[in-house]
Design an enzyme around this catalytic site. Structure first.
Site, PDB file in Angstrom:
ATOM      1  N   LYS A  10     -26.626 -19.452 -42.946  1.00 53.25           N
ATOM      2  CA  LYS A  10     -25.970 -20.153 -44.148  1.00 53.25           C
ATOM      3  C   LYS A  10     -24.581 -20.434 -43.893  1.00 53.25           C
ATOM      4  O   LYS A  10     -23.783 -19.940 -43.008  1.00 53.25           O
ATOM      5  CB  LYS A  10     -26.189 -18.954 -45.335  1.00 53.25           C
ATOM      6  CG  LYS A  10     -25.239 -17.526 -45.112  1.00 53.25           C
ATOM      7  CD  LYS A  10     -23.842 -17.764 -45.514  1.00 53.25           C
ATOM      8  CE  LYS A  10     -23.014 -16.367 -45.321  1.00 53.25           C
ATOM      9  NZ  LYS A  10     -21.447 -16.627 -45.253  1.00 53.25           N
ATOM     10  N   ILE A  95     -23.610 -13.689 -33.621  1.00 51.51           N
ATOM     11  CA  ILE A  95     -23.186 -12.505 -34.044  1.00 51.51           C
ATOM     12  C   ILE A  95     -21.827 -12.549 -34.509  1.00 51.51           C
ATOM     13  O   ILE A  95     -20.972 -12.888 -34.161  1.00 51.51           O
ATOM     14  CB  ILE A  95     -23.526 -11.337 -33.126  1.00 51.51           C
ATOM     15  CG1 ILE A  95     -24.927 -11.544 -32.995  1.00 51.51           C
ATOM     16  CG2 ILE A  95     -23.253 -10.033 -33.816  1.00 51.51           C
ATOM     17  CD1 ILE A  95     -25.213 -10.572 -31.218  1.00 51.51           C
ATOM     18  N   CYS A  96     -21.437 -11.516 -35.658  1.00 52.29           N
ATOM     19  CA  CYS A  96     -20.356 -11.675 -36.374  1.00 52.29           C
ATOM     20  C   CYS A  96     -19.410 -13.147 -36.433  1.00 52.29           C
ATOM     21  O   CYS A  96     -18.416 -13.124 -35.892  1.00 52.29           O
ATOM     22  CB  CYS A  96     -19.469 -10.671 -35.475  1.00 52.29           C
ATOM     23  SG  CYS A  96     -19.750  -8.946 -35.558  1.00 52.29           S
ATOM     24  N   ALA A  97     -20.365 -13.906 -36.971  1.00 52.66           N
ATOM     25  CA  ALA A  97     -19.702 -15.378 -36.936  1.00 52.66           C
ATOM     26  C   ALA A  97     -19.532 -15.932 -38.398  1.00 52.66           C
ATOM     27  O   ALA A  97     -19.018 -17.127 -38.706  1.00 52.66           O
ATOM     28  CB  ALA A  97     -20.680 -16.453 -36.359  1.00 52.66           C
ATOM     29  N   GLY A 101     -26.118 -13.998 -40.109  1.00 57.96           N
ATOM     30  CA  GLY A 101     -27.171 -13.931 -39.337  1.00 57.96           C
ATOM     31  C   GLY A 101     -28.027 -12.508 -39.642  1.00 57.96           C
ATOM     32  O   GLY A 101     -29.200 -12.380 -39.720  1.00 57.96           O
ATOM     33  N   GLY A 102     -27.115 -11.480 -39.681  1.00 54.53           N
ATOM     34  CA  GLY A 102     -27.542 -10.042 -39.933  1.00 54.53           C
ATOM     35  C   GLY A 102     -28.164 -10.019 -41.579  1.00 54.53           C
ATOM     36  O   GLY A 102     -29.355  -9.280 -41.456  1.00 54.53           O
ATOM     37  N   SER A 104     -29.592 -12.465 -43.184  1.00 54.71           N
ATOM     38  CA  SER A 104     -30.922 -13.235 -43.126  1.00 54.71           C
ATOM     39  C   SER A 104     -31.981 -12.499 -42.456  1.00 54.71           C
ATOM     40  O   SER A 104     -33.008 -12.649 -42.712  1.00 54.71           O
ATOM     41  CB  SER A 104     -30.670 -14.611 -42.418  1.00 54.71           C
ATOM     42  OG  SER A 104     -31.621 -15.561 -42.549  1.00 54.71           O
ATOM     43  N   ASP A 136     -24.556 -10.133 -48.874  1.00 56.53           N
ATOM     44  CA  ASP A 136     -25.221 -11.473 -48.793  1.00 56.53           C
ATOM     45  C   ASP A 136     -26.825 -11.591 -48.541  1.00 56.53           C
ATOM     46  O   ASP A 136     -27.435 -12.628 -48.843  1.00 56.53           O
ATOM     47  CB  ASP A 136     -24.724 -12.262 -47.507  1.00 56.53           C
ATOM     48  CG  ASP A 136     -23.302 -12.707 -47.542  1.00 56.53           C
ATOM     49  OD1 ASP A 136     -22.725 -12.984 -48.530  1.00 56.53           O
ATOM     50  OD2 ASP A 136     -22.622 -13.002 -46.370  1.00 56.53           O
TER      51      ASP A 136
END
Length: 284
Positions: A10, A95-97, A101-102, A104, A136
């Site tokens: 996202k 990752i950690c961006a 991602g985590g 989702s 999120d």
């Protein structure tokens, strides 16, 4: 039985922090859209009472520190599931961006286990589980273009037809969201007019949308990592209509009306940062 779920990244078209709750959570107002950079979750039913997890990314924890594992464990305990699951996580989202991602991945796990274990959860029940994992996750269960308010648990789907090319640039470092929010000063933080951004989106007013886009966390993260501003400036010089940090960073995205202009930005940024992605906003 096997279930495969897609977990899209996202971006935040707008992120405003309106206040802080007594429990420490911030009052959020955000508009997010999904883009076609995807992780994949494969879930296989196990007769044994255990959660097995593997990933093609060696940096991923494979226990309770991973939101995917955490989602499976929460559902197992809540519904007293005695069967197990073998989870394979295929990672493409950095990752950690700031790309969710985590979250989702966790949302995809909840959706997938709802099918695999025949839980028949309502959307509200899935959101309740998701919010226990991260703010999120409720949005990621809905995905698409949505207005997210409260602590992240209130998700309103927006019917828009934004079809823009997106260039994502992730610098060599990551940022943990948990380290950013404690630095937020509500007296000095920049504010974003989410209401006007929503109106522009619904009216399909691209120029208006661009003028109202913003991220209250940019100042906080850029103060720690000034390189993010260099990415933004370079992308604008290359022809981006707008550049913005997504989430708590450090990934910066640019919106472009044509693929040709997106390609020009990609080619320019590849020598500047290793992780550069050209994607589309997902419709529906």
């Amino acid at each position: 039985m096997e279930v495969i779920e897609k977990a899209p990244a996202k971006i935040n078209l707008g992120l405003d922090i309106a206040g802080k709750h007594p429990d420490g959570y911030h009052e959020l107002s955000m508009i997010m859209v999904s883009v076609d950079l995807n992780d994949y979750i494969t879930l296989k039913l196990l007769e044994s009472d255990e959660i097995k997890m593997s990933s093609d990314n060696h940096k991923m924890p494979l226990d309770e520190k991973n939101d995917v594992y955490k989602a499976a464990l929460l559902l197992k305990e809540k519904y007293s599931i005695t069967k197990g699951v073998d989870i394979t996580l295929q990672k493409s989202i950095p990752i950690c961006a700031g790309l969710g991602g985590g979250s989702s991945d966790a949302a995809a796990t909840i959706r997938g286990l709802n099918k695999l274990w025949h839980l028949e959860m309502s959307k509200e029940e899935m959101i309740e589980i998701g919010f226990q994992i991260g703010s999120d996750v409720p949005y990621c269960l809905e995905a698409g273009c949505s207005l997210v308010t409260g602590k992240g648990e209130i998700v309103e789907r927006l019917e828009t037809s934004l079809s823009s090319w997106v260039v994502l640039v992730k610098p060599h470092f990551g940022i943990s969201t948990r380290t950013v929010f404690p630095k937020v000063d509500l007296e000095t933080i920049s504010r974003v007019d989410i209401s006007s951004l929503k109106k522009a989106l619904l009216a399909k007013d691209y120029e208006g949308m661009i003028s109202y886009m913003g991220n209250s966390l940019e100042d906080v993260t850029i103060a720690r990592k000034p390189f993010i501003q260099k990415i933004k400036d370079r992308m604008l010089k290359c022809g981006a209509d707008v550049t913005l940090m997504t989430g708590s960073g450090p990934t910066v995205f640019a919106l472009c009306p044509t693929e040709k202009r997106a390609d020009r930005i990609v080619n320019s940024m590849k020598g500047f940062c290793k992780e550069v992605y050209k994607v589309r906003i997902l419709q529906g």
